[in-house]
Design a protein around this motif. Sequence first.
Motif, PDB file in Angstrom:
ATOM      1  N   SER D 135      20.923   3.974 -25.200  1.00 44.00           N
ATOM      2  CA  SER D 135      21.268   1.964 -24.596  1.00 44.00           C
ATOM      3  C   SER D 135      21.832   2.605 -23.417  1.00 44.00           C
ATOM      4  CB  SER D 135      22.590   2.342 -25.590  1.00 44.00           C
ATOM      5  OG  SER D 135      23.943   3.132 -25.416  1.00 44.00           O
ATOM      6  N   GLY D 136      21.707   1.343 -22.917  1.00 40.23           N
ATOM      7  CA  GLY D 136      22.446   1.715 -20.670  1.00 40.23           C
ATOM      8  C   GLY D 136      23.572   2.302 -21.213  1.00 40.23           C
ATOM      9  N   GLY D 137      24.686   2.135 -21.561  1.00 41.39           N
ATOM     10  CA  GLY D 137      25.578   3.009 -22.030  1.00 41.39           C
ATOM     11  C   GLY D 137      25.685   4.848 -21.768  1.00 41.39           C
ATOM     12  N   ILE D 164      27.560  -2.781 -18.442  1.00 38.21           N
ATOM     13  CA  ILE D 164      28.387  -2.063 -19.353  1.00 38.21           C
ATOM     14  C   ILE D 164      28.402  -2.407 -20.506  1.00 38.21           C
ATOM     15  CG2 ILE D 164      26.590   0.417 -18.613  1.00 38.21           C
ATOM     16  CD1 ILE D 164      29.189   0.989 -18.303  1.00 38.21           C
ATOM     17  N   ALA D 165      29.279  -2.490 -21.771  1.00 41.60           N
ATOM     18  CA  ALA D 165      29.963  -2.784 -22.374  1.00 41.60           C
ATOM     19  C   ALA D 165      31.669  -2.651 -22.114  1.00 41.60           C
ATOM     20  CB  ALA D 165      29.800  -2.493 -24.317  1.00 41.60           C
TER      21      ALA D 165
END
Lengths: 619, 256, 402, 233
Positions: D135-137, D164-165
């Motif tokens: 995932s992006g994170g 990112i979250a």
Amino acid sequence: MAFFLAQFLTGLANAAALFLVASGLSLIFGVTRIVNFAHGSFYMLGAFIGVTLMEILPGHVGFWGAILLTGLAVGLIGAVVEMVVLRPIYRAPELFQLVATFGVILVIQDLALMIWGAEDRMGPRAPGLRGVWRIFGEPVPKYDIVLIAITPFILFALWYLITRTRLGVLVRAATQDREMVGALGVNQAWLFTGVFALGSALAGLGGALQLPKGGADLLMDFNIIGAVFVVVVIGGMGSLPGAFIAAVLISVLNVFGVTYLPQSTLVLMYVVMAIVLIVRPYGLLGREEVAGEHGQVGAPETPIRPYGPLGMALVAALIAALAIVPVFAEQFVMTLIVDMIIFALFAASLHFILGSGGLVSFGHAAFFGGGAYAAALLVYHTDTPMELAFLFAPLAAGLLALAIGWFCIRLTGVYFAMLTLAFSQLVWSVAFQWRDVTRGDDGLVNIWPAEWLNAPAPFYYFTLALGVGGIVFLRHVIHSPFGYALRAGRDSPRQAEATGIDVKRVQYAAFALAGAMAGLAGGLFVFSKGSVFPTTLEIGESFDALIVVFLGGVKTLAGGVVGAGFMTVVEDWLTRLEYWRLLLGLVIIAVVILMPEGIVGSLRTLWNRLRHTDEEEVR
Amino acid sequence: MTEILRVENLRKSYDGFLAVNGVSFSVAQGELKALIGPNGAGKSTCFNMLMGQLRPTSGQVFFDGENITGHKPRDIWRRGVGRTFQITGTYQSMTVIENVQMALMSHHRKIFSIAPRAWKLYRDEAFEFLRTVAMEEQADRPCSILAYGDLKRLELAIALCHRPRLLLMDEPTAGMAPSARIELMQLTADIVREQGVSVLFTEHDMDVVFAHSHHIMVLNRGELIADGNAAQVRNNPQVQEVYLGGGTLFKEDSHA
Amino acid sequence: MNLIRRTVLGMAAAAALAPAAALAQDTIKVGEINHYKRMAAFAEPYKKGIELALSQINGDGGVLGKDLEFVFRDDQGDPAEAVKIAEELMTREGTVMFTGTILSHVGLALSSFAAEKGYLYLASEPLADSLVWGSGNPYTFRLRASTWVQAAMLAEEAAKTDAVKYATIAPNYAYGQDAVAAFKENLTRLKPDVEFVAEQWPALFNIDAGAEVQAIERAKPDAIYNVTFGTDLAKLVREGGDRGLFDGRSVYGLLTGEPEYLEPLGDEAPEGWYVTGFPWYGFEDGTPGKTFVDAYVEATGETPKIGSLVGYMTAQSIAAAINKAGATDTASLVAAFEDLKVEGTPIGELSYRAIDNQSTLGAWVGTTALEDGKGVMVDWEYKNPAPYMPSDEDIKAMRPAE
Amino acid sequence: MLSVERIHSYYGKAHILSDLSFEVRRGEVVALLGRNGAGKSTTMKSVMQLVRPRQGQVTFQGRNLVGEPAFRVAKTGIGYVPEDRRIFTDLTVIENLEVGRQPARKDAPHWTVEQLFQIFPNLSERRGNRGKHMSGGEQQMLTIARTLMGNPSLLLLDEPSEGIAPVIVEQMAATILRLKAEGLTVMISEQNLHFARAVADRAIIIEGGEKKFDGSFTELEAHPEIRDAYLSV
């Protein structure tokens, strides 16, 4: 059964040299993204250097030592080529480098001729490995067995190097993002040089290893390069196991082809490649090419505009100048200009799909030669009047492009290029082998224009009208909605699809149009020369067009035409000289290095710099 | 309100991995709805299935009552769905206005026309769309030199060109400065109001999400875990845990 | 762009000056178009042969009181390029005729061009039969003995044996196909019960020798007819030798005895093949052949190839024709070439037949052997082509109406 | 530690940075603030020599960097994490880290793979996975870990919180503070003022390629007009 086994072993032995050369090419492409057409030249150098060393070094140690030394020497030459020729142009547009490698081919050809002379050299025998072993009663040359035994070790060594060592990790990382690898403290320039040297060394090793089965000659480079590309593409570009499987597949199929279908020798591998690519568009073990993941390399293209008044006036003046040539010039000048216009139209048709559509075709000659053959066949077999036969040239070429495009257009990038190459080879082989109809390489002769055109001046005007007309028409199409849609599909297929443009269909139509225009050029060609031969369908013809488009400047509208004019003149001049290939190669390399945007692009940049019109701010 | 988009039990698996697992929701006419969630939650997969880039493993997508599941992106576009991308997809070799003209040519089905000069076609109309997104002054600049925020606005203009009834925006404000984010979303909200367009968008900037959406959906590990208004979503403990966190690092908090 | 400018300027200057230049010539020029780079191994001895002849001709006072000069140009093996060069040679360089090419298809293109434009072309080396027969024309003459004739000589010898099952191997292009067809036709005529059990067609200069040898061996022929040459031949001989393909079989090799192909094989040259070739080492003192060989060795420091001989005789033929014509216009030259007699060539008197514009140059046939680690022809003889030609009626039927 | 003096950088024909000067002192966390397109990324790239300043000096620990290739800059001890992550998606997590590995450095904390896995436990779980399946994170964590493998003394983080979250952004802030505690000097570029304030000691604001403010966050709070003019929060 024993016979099959023996055949299979022959295939495996043949696969050895092929795999070595192909693995080098695959490695180079995987890391540097360079489609290295000079790879066959390194193979040839390996053979010549190997022969020379083996003559100096005696005995077992000498033979095997010479092979290793050859690998080293060719690797070193590869490193020099990479540093001198390729390093300056990594940032140039995609596939631009292949033009430079083409220059390298020419240079190496003449240098090899200077150093080793024209005569073929028989390869020395491997000491102690002359003769055969009998396997189930079938004779199998001892050296074949040795080759078969060596190959898996090389495959394993390469595989280990790439997957298990730090160097391999760095190489794979650089394959994906060179700049980032550099920012992490790795000297990626040397990484590239190293990979190129390794790849070249493998080609050199291949050349030296095959010596006991053949020798060294000046045609080796071209002879192997086709097969090597086929192997790399079938295996999947960048995949070493893929290259191995493909080398074995092709070699073994070839052996069986020779036995059961002796006429198939010319095309078998291209048929296999076409089938593999149609079924698996990225080769057996290849992965989808993601072009320009980190933005397209090279400066972004500037928006196009039809010429302003000044440009229009210049074009009109040029056409007017061409129109009065017959009044004062001698016949040969007209011939030269006719050649130039035909070549320019051919190049412009390739440039149309390449520049606007981003479709790099390696097989555009299929349509040029296809058009020429279509007209010539009509004249030769049915005595069709020239006027009618001539019309048939673009028509037939367009239809051929529709047929070939149907298979090719779904592929992208290098795979598209290679499938077009495969199809053009199929067309070539039909012309070459269907002697009852095409007369094979004896060609179709006595295809002359109709009475009213059959003199230098009338045919000159005929060519001028249709050739220049064709070029102008193509330019008009580029400025039309269709041309814009083609560019849209190239710039951002995703956006184009999301706004209702059927990108593949647009590309398909453009491919057919380009084919038809190449066919028109072919029609002009056949009546200007009076004959047509399979050479018009050869890979070399396709590459001539490709090279002039790149040299002229892919990202400019006039690139193809200017490149064609430049090349015709330079070639006409240089081929009068003894070592013209060397000089032509150097000219090509110089243009590539000094003018990375092509001739037109670089002149435009220079012009803008002189006039200081580059003030537009980028944010 | 009438329903413009309805998604039923949408599922997508890659090699056995369920990226989207039984998602159902709907978007009403004139609604601005956000789809949020952690990276890898399946937002992009979801979006790509709505727009036809990906074929769902199972489930259905209805646009204006018609089943559009598995249709091609261009067909879905022709039915009246516009889209902007997370990473902008504009035509770098054209000017700003030509980008819009290109979409208009497609809308007017002129793609295969070779007679007219393209840069003259629908220029006035395109100019109007540029005005809508306040890009008219940059109409004749090459697209390749635009600032990122301007590219986003251009993309919005392109997406509006065929007067869509639903707009799908994938992270419309990613990579933009905070002020420009608010501006762009304000613009979008105005368009929603004036033209009655519905918008479904994904977004990471919670300021944008909470300020501009009527409803918010939260996706986590391929499943919808919340669908409601801002307060409902913000107070959902599961959403806080997997996505919003303590909420100390976005604006609302510091101003509170 | 100095290069372009100079070329363009050069072109303009040439355009302006061309007629004057043509008039002011003090040599008689002949265009020579060949694949000097692409087939360097064959073209270079040929060029040296021409140069030797020219030095002798001009040493003896030249032709029509002027020096004879050859303008050498490289066509890259491309017929279209060759045609372009021919045009330039004739219209701008002021050559009176042109000659050259090794590859048959380039020869055919030049021949068609010559007929269309009314230029004279002496095809020196291309072997294709159609050059003087099926596609013959009044403006094209040919020096070398054709494929048909050489194949017929081998077939004659083959017919004397009791071998019945034949395998053929020839490069996969027109020359190879013609050579096989000619051999088959002649042999079948002489010995109707022969059977061809395998026909192998490797790609030119890209042979897969191991596979070819296996395929031939599988057919179990009594005799083998080989048309491969150059690197293909080397690989075939090596693989075939190793795998015992030639053991107990008679082998007929078209051109195999030519030094171009036999010499590179070194001590691996095959023994006992019946071949056509050029046994220069066997010429006896005092013969015209020996005189040529000695002069060539002295002038170049190399031993002659068959290309050397062809080049030498090309220049001799052209000089003779110009002297006979007494002028350099095409009509006179064409007339001179018909029934032209060339004296003092390495084979004695050479003539050009009026019926098909073909010269009477024959071929040497003999058996290969190893001497001092080198392949040579032994028991050789020079054969005149006449008995192996089709009948005059057949030739007339083949040649397009003039 | 790092001193940037009057640099001018261009991107193609565009003049991006003009006459920009600033310093980063050992042990501090500096935030480079500004709007999108203000020149933050170009500043970082100019330090790394991924963009070559046409004028001016970049000095790191007394050594002039201008004109050096990027890999030499990295070898002097500057670690760079680009904004668009750029992990090697075909390589596994372990292999990604391997690319970044450099010998230990005297003046900088030394990192081993195991230590990094303690800081980024998610990566440890996925060590055999290829980058593209993350995932992006996780990708963002990987880029930082990869750069730390080079044992840098100065870390350049380009927009670490972008895309990112929020929950990951909080983790990111904690991580940066931890790195600082380990003795690393950090420079981040940010558009998110709240995030910057949570981790940084000092703010540098640039706009249009020029420096508009250089001082502590307290000073910045005292001048809301600066914030409003250049940061448009």
